[in-house]
Design a protein around this motif. Structure first.
Motif, PDB file in Angstrom:
ATOM      1  N   ASP A 131     -14.053 -30.082  -6.942  1.00 10.33           N
ATOM      2  CA  ASP A 131     -14.244 -31.250  -7.805  1.00 10.33           C
ATOM      3  C   ASP A 131     -15.566 -31.942  -7.477  1.00 10.33           C
ATOM      4  OD1 ASP A 131     -13.600 -33.012  -9.829  1.00 10.33           O
ATOM      5  OD2 ASP A 131     -12.267 -34.241  -8.589  1.00 10.33           O
ATOM      6  N   GLU A 146     -18.955 -40.485  -0.880  1.00 12.13           N
ATOM      7  CA  GLU A 146     -17.957 -41.280  -0.155  1.00 12.13           C
ATOM      8  C   GLU A 146     -16.546 -40.848  -0.510  1.00 12.13           C
ATOM      9  OE1 GLU A 146     -18.657 -45.416  -0.914  1.00 12.13           O
ATOM     10  OE2 GLU A 146     -20.680 -45.342  -0.099  1.00 12.13           O
ATOM     11  N   ARG A 147     -16.304 -40.614  -1.792  1.00 10.10           N
ATOM     12  CA  ARG A 147     -14.971 -40.177  -2.220  1.00 10.10           C
ATOM     13  C   ARG A 147     -14.623 -38.818  -1.621  1.00 10.10           C
ATOM     14  NH1 ARG A 147     -13.934 -40.297  -8.312  1.00 10.10           N
ATOM     15  NH2 ARG A 147     -11.854 -39.855  -7.525  1.00 10.10           N
ATOM     16  N   PHE A 148     -15.615 -37.906  -1.550  1.00 16.33           N
ATOM     17  CA  PHE A 148     -15.393 -36.600  -0.945  1.00 16.33           C
ATOM     18  C   PHE A 148     -15.114 -36.743   0.555  1.00 16.33           C
ATOM     19  CE2 PHE A 148     -17.273 -32.672   0.968  1.00 16.33           C
ATOM     20  CZ  PHE A 148     -16.275 -31.800   0.561  1.00 16.33           C
ATOM     21  N   ARG A 165     -13.810 -39.287   2.083  1.00 16.54           N
ATOM     22  CA  ARG A 165     -12.490 -39.892   2.296  1.00 16.54           C
ATOM     23  C   ARG A 165     -11.357 -38.950   1.929  1.00 16.54           C
ATOM     24  NH1 ARG A 165     -14.851 -44.950   0.015  1.00 16.54           N
ATOM     25  NH2 ARG A 165     -14.174 -44.159  -1.992  1.00 16.54           N
ATOM     26  N   GLY A 166     -11.675 -37.831   1.287  1.00 12.80           N
ATOM     27  CA  GLY A 166     -10.648 -36.873   0.902  1.00 12.80           C
ATOM     28  C   GLY A 166      -9.997 -37.170  -0.430  1.00 12.80           C
ATOM     29  N   GLU A 167     -10.605 -38.038  -1.218  1.00 11.95           N
ATOM     30  CA  GLU A 167     -10.041 -38.376  -2.526  1.00 11.95           C
ATOM     31  C   GLU A 167     -10.225 -37.234  -3.525  1.00 11.95           C
ATOM     32  OE1 GLU A 167     -11.672 -42.049  -3.927  1.00 11.95           O
ATOM     33  OE2 GLU A 167     -11.038 -43.145  -2.136  1.00 11.95           O
ATOM     34  N   ILE A 168     -11.277 -36.437  -3.339  1.00  9.10           N
ATOM     35  CA  ILE A 168     -11.522 -35.287  -4.209  1.00  9.10           C
ATOM     36  C   ILE A 168     -11.788 -34.076  -3.327  1.00  9.10           C
ATOM     37  CG2 ILE A 168     -12.365 -36.604  -6.185  1.00  9.10           C
ATOM     38  CD1 ILE A 168     -15.206 -36.016  -5.287  1.00  9.10           C
ATOM     39  N   ASP A 169     -11.498 -32.875  -3.841  1.00 11.32           N
ATOM     40  CA  ASP A 169     -11.744 -31.660  -3.059  1.00 11.32           C
ATOM     41  C   ASP A 169     -13.169 -31.165  -3.293  1.00 11.32           C
ATOM     42  OD1 ASP A 169     -11.648 -30.597  -5.583  1.00 11.32           O
ATOM     43  OD2 ASP A 169      -9.836 -29.408  -5.262  1.00 11.32           O
TER      44      ASP A 169
END
Length: 93
Positions: free
Chosen positions: A80, A69-71, A73-77
């Motif tokens: 990472d 989910e974080r990936f 949403r663009g929170e991590i590349d």
């Protein structure tokens, strides 16, 4: 002095007219209001959502799903994301 101790009956006149029952009802309303306020405060300060407190013996949210989910949403590349996924795979026993 002895005459001052005797009651002439005037102070009980209000009780005979129903004001005593009114006071009892008023006190009952106040007690109920205090109980309702305490319950509202306690409920307002505690979280009842199942996501916040998983049931005993069950696991919390899936770490891989959170990472995906974080990936998304663009929170991590991507670098990472892959590094963290490998770290999760290494910790699985």
């Amino acid at each position: 002095m002895v005459a001052m101790m005797w009651d002439d009956g005037d102070r009980w006149r209000m009780h005979d007219q129903g004001a005593g029952w009114l006071m009892v009802l008023l006190m009952l309303v106040v007690v109920i209001a205090v109980v309702v306020a305490v319950v509202a405060i306690v409920r307002g300060t505690t979280s009842l959502s199942p996501a916040a407190h998983p049931a005993p013996g069950t696991r919390g949210p899936d770490p891989r799903a959170i990472l995906q989910e974080r990936f998304a949403r663009g929170e991590i590349d991507e670098q990472d994301f892959r590094t963290r996924m490998r770290a999760l795979d290494d910790t699985v026993t």
